[in-house]
Design a protein around this motif. Structure first.
Motif: not given
Lengths: 437, 502
Positions: B285, B317-318, B320, B326, B329, B435, B439-440
């Motif tokens: 991210s 960023g991703p 999730c 992922v 976006w 990710a 997780c982002g």
């Protein structure tokens, strides 16, 4: 032959790696390796059923008591009610617990007023000595009370007044569970169990950061150095120690000390190696608990202090003790500690047993501070035969103490006469309802 | 009660208070110093209190006669205090417990049994030279370093792959600021680092001098074309520079993790620990500190954001799902209507056809690629055959899994088909992208583009000949040089808006 060499090599490698790469070490204090003992089966506690005015009504009046640092008394009560050590048969109990919340009379600011506490305690003791025979049997020697206030059972926030009052006379033979601990002090009885102040565990665990974040602050402290409201000239608050820290180290780049409380207070503690825990108006502070949870080595600046669970936790190996007169040399002292000693202290702090022992989680978990209190009580068993008094023998003088204490608990006590009136009124009300409807 | 109200109001001692109230109540001297005052006590004196008061009064009278003006008893008391008679003070603590008076007067200092620790006023100990000692600071830093090394060994990643940082840059006014920032970050990063600096406009001396002082392992590449001025073209040029860097990695077969460290970005050190978890392609991210569409737009959008509920940092960023895979976006892209950027989230299905749209707006810096993904497939297969023949069978399977490029990674030719590639296209199936950063959720990298104003100019250094410079002299927008004035400015215009007169 080859296998033997391989085995030897593996063993050496394991030893070497264990020494260097272990994250934590076992804690064993003067009582032995007792932090993980299970008190269930070693003692039985009987919890007195008191009228709600002593506990629930007080709490309902001011629910802030559940979150301030004296909330220990409330949570110990809750814990004991649901614990396996509780017994409903007082004849087989080893210890008797009186759930009275004496530290719940709060000012608008949230500070507890101790002025009614002695009378409340006297009233409670009078109640239990009238209702049950167990108090009179030993005059309280197998009873324990939780008194987490500033100076314990001296029931005052000012040290001089507390010393003058001394421990409440009626609690002379009982065991006290308190946060205050200072050697040779009037307000610390022989045989008291010193516990840490209450710090909300969820709040602290919400601010944990990954342990790989490098510790880049050398010394960290946030708090008052001068208490201008109460001690304008200085020298009285903290016996001048906090002021000395400020005056000597305010320009020192190694010391991150200030009075401003940032939002990232807990995260900053996890990025520091040493956290100062100087005394304030009383020698104990929640900073010790916070330092232990966040892995910051506590630097304790309080002469003669007795730290929580001192017989189970070897505090000299975990923290750094600095005498108040050595405060000007604090930077020399801290920088001359060898790195191996610092790493060992950090390993001891990282032990999960250590962190658990400082917390009061709800619901209770094994090894936490509730269990350490019970372990402490269990270690005092069996009771000495001499505490049992002969019938008719009296060891306490019920009329000793300052005259203000001897007045009955106003507004809350319903003595027999008013209780009768009350019952009469209720009866009348009931009949009115019946007749009218 | 009188004393109660006084205590609630101020910090005044009862004795003093009482004397003042008494003074107020007694009839005052009407004139001069010679007329005797009718004391409050009256004729016959009983007890020490009135006696003391009379003595004080007599002394005050005599003093007034001598001095020539009225000398009151209160002043005497003040003088006495100054002289040092210990007047007891009101106990501290009364201000805190509002309005509660617990009796006045002071208690004597009680010495406890040990005699070592007692209550009362203590001296604040200050050493004569309360300044830090440099030797101690050095020792403290050695301790900090030791603790941090231990932390890394206990909690940090066990093995560190080389970080290959690819930085597109070009010579400009603020280049030194940005490039030195990246340089210091990479020097502070743990583990081995290779720094590939690709410069638009060819390799210039300024960049070379900065790199030479970096003490890092670096590779300085140059691309002949100059960096354009317009924003979109700049982005494409940056992409071209990055592709140039990737080709270098591919040619030289550098092994490690490729991080796209743009020179004006801000990286946190936690990033370098996090990217070690990447197996093939990782997505981070990125906090977008400036949208890059121009200073004025940013200001207006920030003002708009401030006036709305909460100004939020746009993060790219991703996105999730619950199982940390992922699924889409978060993208910031300029809306076509008014040129202001708006943040939007897009999933794979939304932009199935319009993948190009999302892809061009994702920042390269939010992706970390294992360098083996860009290697030449054929050559790496040959390598593996050689390697596998000499290793044992069960180890071979593990190595194959890490070495061989998985099938879902595109070939170089397919990926870098046109000038504007995107890291998204490296993967055939975007579900395989990992990710990073919880997780982002954690932002460890901030993207910002800050440059000096386009018309900022500075006089060139007096250097004889620099024939290898790739930019044209008449484009004055790109004259960075050194921040020193060795010759006077060519044009001096008097300041017209200074507040002070010339």
């Amino acid at each position: 032959m080859g296998a033997a060499w391989i085995a030897l090599a593996l063993g050496l490698a394991l030893c070497a790696s264990a020494e260097q790469q272990q994250q934590h070490e076992r804690i064993s204090g003067s009582a032995g390796d007792v932090l993980e003992d299970d008190p269930v089966g070693r003692l039985k506690v009987f919890v007195y059923e008191l009228p709600v005015k002593y506990n629930r009504k007080v709490l309902e009046k001011d629910p802030r008591c559940l979150t301030h640092m004296f909330a220990t008394e409330i949570f110990v009560h809750e814990f004991l009610l649901g614990s396996a050590v509780r017994t409903l048969n007082p004849e087989e109990a080893d210890w008797f617990y009186t759930p009275v919340y004496t530290t719940c009379d709060l000012t608008p600011n949230g500070l507890p007023l101790p002025f009614k506490s002695p009378r409340m305690m006297r009233s409670v003791i009078q109640y239990i000595s009238n209702q049950w025979p167990y108090w009179n049997r030993t005059e309280g020697a197998d009873h324990f009370f939780v008194v987490p206030h500033d100076f314990g059972a001296c029931f005052h926030y000012q040290e001089e007044k507390a010393i003058e009052r001394g421990i409440l006379h009626l609690l002379q033979r009982a065991t006290l569970v308190q946060t205050f601990g200072q050697r040779y002090h009037v307000c610390l009885k022989e045989g008291s169990i010193v516990v840490p102040p209450y710090c909300p565990p969820q709040k602290m665990q919400a601010h944990l950061i990954p342990p790989s974040i490098p510790r880049s602050i050398f010394v960290y402290f946030r708090g008052l150095f001068y208490d201008y409201g109460n001690d304008p000239e200085g020298g009285y608050y903290a016996r001048g120690a906090r002021a000395a820290v400020w005056e000597n180290f305010k320009d020192n780049p190694l010391f991150d000390i200030s009075t401003e409380h940032p939002i990232t207070y807990y995260e900053d503690m996890q990025r520091a190696i040493f956290c100062l825990c100087p005394l304030g108006w009383a020698p104990w502070s929640p900073r010790l608990v916070e330092g232990v949870i966040f892995g910051c080595i506590p630097v304790i600046i309080a002469d003669d202090i007795v730290l929580p669970f001192a017989d189970a936790i070897p505090w000299e190996e975990i923290g750094v003790f600095v005498a108040e007169k050595d405060v000007p040399k604090l930077d020399t002292i801290l920088t001359s500690i060898p790195p191996e000693v610092i790493l060992k202290k950090q390993r001891l702090l990282a032990t999960p047993a250590m962190k658990q022992a400082m917390l009061f989680p709800q619901p209770a978990q094994p090894g936490d501070a509730f269990h350490q209190i019970l372990n402490g009580l269990a270690r005092k068993l069996p009771h000495d035969r001499r505490i049992y008094l002969n019938p008719g023998e009296k060891a306490l003088n019920w009329s000793s103490g300052p005259p203000g204490d001897l007045k009955p608990c106003k507004r809350n006590t319903l003595d027999r006469e008013s209780r009768n009136w009350h019952q009469l009124l209720q009866l009348l009300r009931h009949w009115c309802r019946v007749l009218l409807f | 009660m009188k004393s109660g109200s006084a205590a609630a109001g101020g910090v005044l001692h009862p004795v003093l208070r009482r004397s003042l109230t008494n003074a107020a109540s007694t009839p005052r001297k009407s004139s001069g110093s010679s007329s005797p005052e009718r004391g409050g006590g009256g004729g016959v004196l009983i007890g020490p209190g009135p006696l003391i008061r009379l003595c004080l009064h007599a002394v005050a009278c005599i003093a007034s006669l001598v001095i020539g003006f009225r000398f009151s008893r209160e002043t005497l008391l003040v003088l006495l205090i100054d002289v040092g008679i210990k007047f007891p003070y009101v106990e501290p603590g009364l201000g805190v417990r509002d309005g509660v008076q617990d009796g006045g007067g002071r208690l004597p200092e009680v010495r406890t049994k040990s005699g070592r620790v007692h209550v009362g006023r203590h001296e604040i100990l200050i050493r004569p030279w309360p300044h830090p000692d440099s030797a101690e600071i050095y020792r403290a830093h050695a301790l900090l370093e030791r603790v941090q090394v231990e932390q890394q060994s206990l909690y940090g990643p066990k093995e560190r792959k080389t970080v290959i940082a690819i930085t597109p840059t070009f010579a400009r006014t603020f280049q030194a600021i940005h490039l030195l920032g990246v340089m210091h970050t990479l020097r502070a990063a743990p583990g081995p680092v290779i720094w590939i600096v690709v410069e638009a406009g060819g390799r210039s001396n300024e960049t070379a001098s900065i790199l030479a002082s970096s003490r890092l392992e670096f590779v300085h590449l140059g691309v002949k074309d100059a960096m354009p001025v317009a924003w979109e073209q700049r982005r494409r040029m940056e992409t071209r520079l990055r592709i140039e860097g990737l080709s270098h990695v591919r040619r030289e077969k550098l092994d490690g993790l490729i991080l796209f460290a743009d020179d004006s970005n801000v990286h946190s050190l936690q990033l370098f620990d996090e990217i070690q978890k990447v197996k093939w392609i990782g997505a981070l991210s990125v906090g977008l500190l400036e949208t890059g569409s121009g200073a004025t737009e940013t200001a207006s959008s920030m003002v708009a954001a401030a006036s709305s509920a909460k100004p939020r940092l746009p993060v790219q960023g991703p996105a999730c799902n619950e199982t940390c895979h992922v699924v889409g976006w978060h993208v910031l892209r300029p809306s076509p209507v008014d040129g202001e950027d708006d943040s939007s989230s897009s999933s794979f299905t939304d932009v199935a056809g319009g993948l190009t749209d999302v892809a061009t707006h994702l920042e390269w810096s939010g992706f970390v690629i294992n360098s083996r993904a860009v290697w030449d497939e054929a050559e790496s297969e040959n390598e593996e055959e050689e390697a596998s023949s000499s290793t044992m069978e069960d180890e071979q399977q593990e190595e194959d899994a890490t070495r061989r490029k998985p099938e879902w990674i595109n070939e170089w030719k397919e990926w870098i088909s046109e000038d504007s590639g995107s890291p998204l296209r490296l993967a055939k199936d975007q579900g395989f992208i990992e990710a990073l950063g919880n997780c982002g959720r954690e932002v460890m990298l901030w993207w910002i583009r800050v440059e000096a104003r386009a018309d900022s100019r500075y006089p060139p250094r007096q250097v004889a000949l620099c024939p290898t410079r790739g930019y044209h002299i008449y484009q004055l927008t790109r004259l960075p040089h050194r921040w020193s004035l060795t010759s006077p400015l060519e044009i001096t215009v008097p300041a017209q808006r200074t507040p002070w007169p010339e």
